[in-house]
Motif scaffolding. Structure first.
Motif, PDB file in Angstrom:
ATOM      1  N   GLY A 197      39.619  22.158  71.046  1.00  0.00           N
ATOM      2  CA  GLY A 197      40.429  22.954  71.955  1.00  0.00           C
ATOM      3  C   GLY A 197      40.905  22.142  73.146  1.00  0.00           C
ATOM      4  O   GLY A 197      41.911  22.471  73.773  1.00  0.00           O
TER       5      GLY A 197
ATOM      6  N   ASP B 118      45.616  28.147  69.693  1.00  0.00           N
ATOM      7  CA  ASP B 118      45.204  29.306  70.503  1.00  0.00           C
ATOM      8  C   ASP B 118      46.387  29.933  71.248  1.00  0.00           C
ATOM      9  O   ASP B 118      46.529  31.153  71.283  1.00  0.00           O
ATOM     10  CB  ASP B 118      44.118  28.889  71.508  1.00  0.00           C
ATOM     11  CG  ASP B 118      42.828  28.461  70.823  1.00  0.00           C
ATOM     12  OD1 ASP B 118      42.595  28.869  69.663  1.00  0.00           O
ATOM     13  OD2 ASP B 118      42.045  27.711  71.435  1.00  0.00           O
TER      14      ASP B 118
ATOM     15  N   GLY C 166      36.649  21.436  66.489  1.00  0.00           N
ATOM     16  CA  GLY C 166      36.878  22.779  65.961  1.00  0.00           C
ATOM     17  C   GLY C 166      38.008  22.904  64.941  1.00  0.00           C
ATOM     18  O   GLY C 166      37.867  23.608  63.942  1.00  0.00           O
TER      19      GLY C 166
ATOM     20  N   ASN D 204      39.673  23.839  59.908  1.00  0.00           N
ATOM     21  CA  ASN D 204      40.868  24.420  59.280  1.00  0.00           C
ATOM     22  C   ASN D 204      40.995  23.990  57.818  1.00  0.00           C
ATOM     23  O   ASN D 204      41.052  22.794  57.509  1.00  0.00           O
ATOM     24  CB  ASN D 204      42.116  23.991  60.068  1.00  0.00           C
ATOM     25  CG  ASN D 204      43.367  24.630  59.528  1.00  0.00           C
ATOM     26  OD1 ASN D 204      43.966  24.156  58.575  1.00  0.00           O
ATOM     27  ND2 ASN D 204      43.761  25.741  60.133  1.00  0.00           N
TER      28      ASN D 204
ATOM     29  N   ASP E 198      31.652  23.621  68.331  1.00  0.00           N
ATOM     30  CA  ASP E 198      30.597  23.164  69.245  1.00  0.00           C
ATOM     31  C   ASP E 198      29.215  23.610  68.770  1.00  0.00           C
ATOM     32  O   ASP E 198      29.026  24.753  68.356  1.00  0.00           O
ATOM     33  CB  ASP E 198      30.867  23.707  70.653  1.00  0.00           C
ATOM     34  CG  ASP E 198      32.042  22.993  71.297  1.00  0.00           C
ATOM     35  OD1 ASP E 198      32.494  21.976  70.746  1.00  0.00           O
ATOM     36  OD2 ASP E 198      32.499  23.453  72.353  1.00  0.00           O
TER      37      ASP E 198
HETATM   38  O1  KG4 Z   1      35.333  21.776  69.156  1.00  0.00           O
HETATM   39  P1  KG4 Z   1      35.512  23.189  69.558  1.00  0.00           P
HETATM   40  O2  KG4 Z   1      34.577  24.229  69.007  1.00  0.00           O
HETATM   41  O3  KG4 Z   1      35.466  23.358  71.109  1.00  0.00           O
HETATM   42  C1  KG4 Z   1      36.028  22.408  71.970  1.00  0.00           C
HETATM   43  O4  KG4 Z   1      35.332  21.423  72.301  1.00  0.00           O
HETATM   44  O5  KG4 Z   1      37.212  22.628  72.302  1.00  0.00           O
HETATM   45  O6  KG4 Z   1      37.026  23.565  69.168  1.00  0.00           O
HETATM   46  C2  KG4 Z   1      37.547  24.838  69.414  1.00  0.00           C
HETATM   47  C3  KG4 Z   1      39.003  24.850  68.962  1.00  0.00           C
HETATM   48  C4  KG4 Z   1      39.719  26.127  69.392  1.00  0.00           C
HETATM   49  O7  KG4 Z   1      40.961  25.776  69.945  1.00  0.00           O
HETATM   50  C5  KG4 Z   1      39.876  26.889  68.080  1.00  0.00           C
HETATM   51  O8  KG4 Z   1      40.985  27.713  68.076  1.00  0.00           O
HETATM   52  C6  KG4 Z   1      40.015  25.757  67.080  1.00  0.00           C
HETATM   53  O9  KG4 Z   1      39.092  24.788  67.533  1.00  0.00           O
HETATM   54  N1  KG4 Z   1      39.688  26.204  65.714  1.00  0.00           N
HETATM   55  C7  KG4 Z   1      40.594  26.257  64.716  1.00  0.00           C
HETATM   56  C8  KG4 Z   1      39.912  26.748  63.572  1.00  0.00           C
HETATM   57  N2  KG4 Z   1      38.612  26.972  63.924  1.00  0.00           N
HETATM   58  C9  KG4 Z   1      38.504  26.619  65.235  1.00  0.00           C
HETATM   59  N3  KG4 Z   1      41.902  25.934  64.689  1.00  0.00           N
HETATM   60  C10 KG4 Z   1      42.548  26.081  63.525  1.00  0.00           C
HETATM   61  N4  KG4 Z   1      41.972  26.533  62.388  1.00  0.00           N
HETATM   62  C11 KG4 Z   1      40.673  26.887  62.362  1.00  0.00           C
HETATM   63  N5  KG4 Z   1      40.114  27.328  61.236  1.00  0.00           N
END
Ligand code: KG4
Ligand code: ZN
Length: 351
Positions: free
Chosen positions: A151, A181, A282, A286, A314
């Protein structure tokens, strides 16, 4: 060596215990254990808490980490069949992230280590993400290229050795997850939008909406996703906004992000002279991104490695693992509680 890992950089409280001296599976294989070293892990997500505000409220995040962290540590130790006396070290995310949230984890971790008389180590959140694929596949060794897509970050990093990271390219504006997002929010999807948008895209017709693949028409490994977001907004505003149209736009957006990431990953492998790509963060959860990168890697005779989806977002496991590697290399913090909200990964010491 059993290490407690604590993650509180944003809106997830993550706790895990990783045992670096657990017997490594696979006989002849690597000396380092993989998933068999992960004795227990638990994540408490604050999604419901922040949902009504449409995004993370930092002060609420900090307060909730205060409420959840100690019970989660107790729960994780109980699941591992351990007590605090069994711990040989404590690892915590010291940055980058929200300063108040980071200070909760750093304060608890540092005090616990002090009380137990064991070393504590500060872990860089993105290094945690980056090393998570090694936890899944202990045979994986540098050099490789890492795509970090979360994110807050979109980076391509050349991993020359554990702890030696060279930035090849990064986003000039929005991170890939942030673009997911924000686009989801624009189309009225509930927070957190990324996974919701991806789910909606499953029903979308590919090709009905085609958006540009930003910055792929020129050399370089940087990204830009904010223009794409605007293109999607215009398409959405000018559309009939029917359910199927919404899904088709989501699909068009997802395909544009996924193609862009895959094109740049191929170029980054060329630039680093590598054939192994690891993906973390995150957005690495996908499904279409995973499939596209598999295809790209196979076409060039290379390979791609992802952690399981729960270790992409995370979590405490990646922090326990990265911390265990650093503690085993003799690294530790002095007895001060410090958070580093902005932290360049290239400044880390080698492991
Ligand atoms: O790594 P993370 O859990 O937290 C950060 O360190 O930011 O990443 C979260 C991000 C969010 O923007 C979320 O919308 C995205 O990862 N995310 C996805 C999917 N699962 C989580 N984006 C696209 N497709 C997914 N399946
Ligand atoms: Zn993250």
């Amino acid at each position: 060596m059993k290490v407690l890992g604590i993650e509180t950089s944003c809106d997830e409280t993550g706790v895990a215990v990783f045992d670096l001296s657990a017997p490594a599976a696979g006989g002849e294989g690597p000396a380092r254990p993989g998933a068999e070293g992960l004795l227990a892990h638990a994540v408490y997500s604050q999604v419901a808490l922040h949902a009504e505000y449409g995004g993370v409220v930092p002060e609420l995040a900090s307060r909730d980490h205060v409420r959840k962290l100690l019970p989660l540590i107790r729960q994780t130790l109980a699941e591992a069949g351990l007590t605090t006396a069994d711990l040989d070290g404590v690892a915590y995310t010291a940055g980058p992230g929200l300063v108040g949230a980071l200070l909760v984890g750093a304060g608890v971790a540092r005090s616990l280590a002090w009380g137990l008389g064991v070393p504590a180590v500060a872990v860089h959140h993105m290094e945690g993400h980056l090393l998570a694929p090694l936890l899944e596949d202990p045979g994986l060794e540098p050099p490789f290229v890492a795509l970090l897509v979360s994110g807050g970050h979109t980076q391509l990093v050349a991993v020359e050795a554990l702890g030696r990271y060279r930035l090849l390219g990064e986003t000039l504006d929005d991170a890939a997850g942030e673009a997911f997002d924000k686009t989801a929010k624009m189309m009225g999807l509930p927070y957190p939008g990324g996974p919701q948008l991806a789910k909606l895209a499953e029903q979308g017709v590919p090709g009905r909406f085609r958006f540009s693949r930003p910055m792929t028409d020129r050399p370089g490994l940087d990204f830009s996703f904010s223009g794409l977001k605007t293109q999607v907004l215009l398409a959405w505003q000018q559309s009939d906004q029917a359910d199927q149209t919404k899904a088709d736009i989501a699909r068009g957006f997802e395909d544009a992000v996924v193609d862009t990431l895959a094109i740049k990953c191929g170029r980054a492998l060329d630039a680093a002279g590598c054939d192994t790509l690891v993906v973390a963060g995150g957005v690495g959860a996908n499904r279409r991104l995973r499939a596209k990168l598999e295809e790209m890697a196979a076409a060039r005779g290379g390979r791609v490695r992802f952690p399981r989806p729960a270790l992409c977002t995370d979590n405490g496991a990646m922090i326990a693992f990265a911390g265990a590697l650093r503690l085993a290399a003799g690294q530790r913090e002095d007895a001060a509680v410090r958070a580093t909200p902005r932290w360049d990964m290239a400044a880390l010491p080698a492991i």
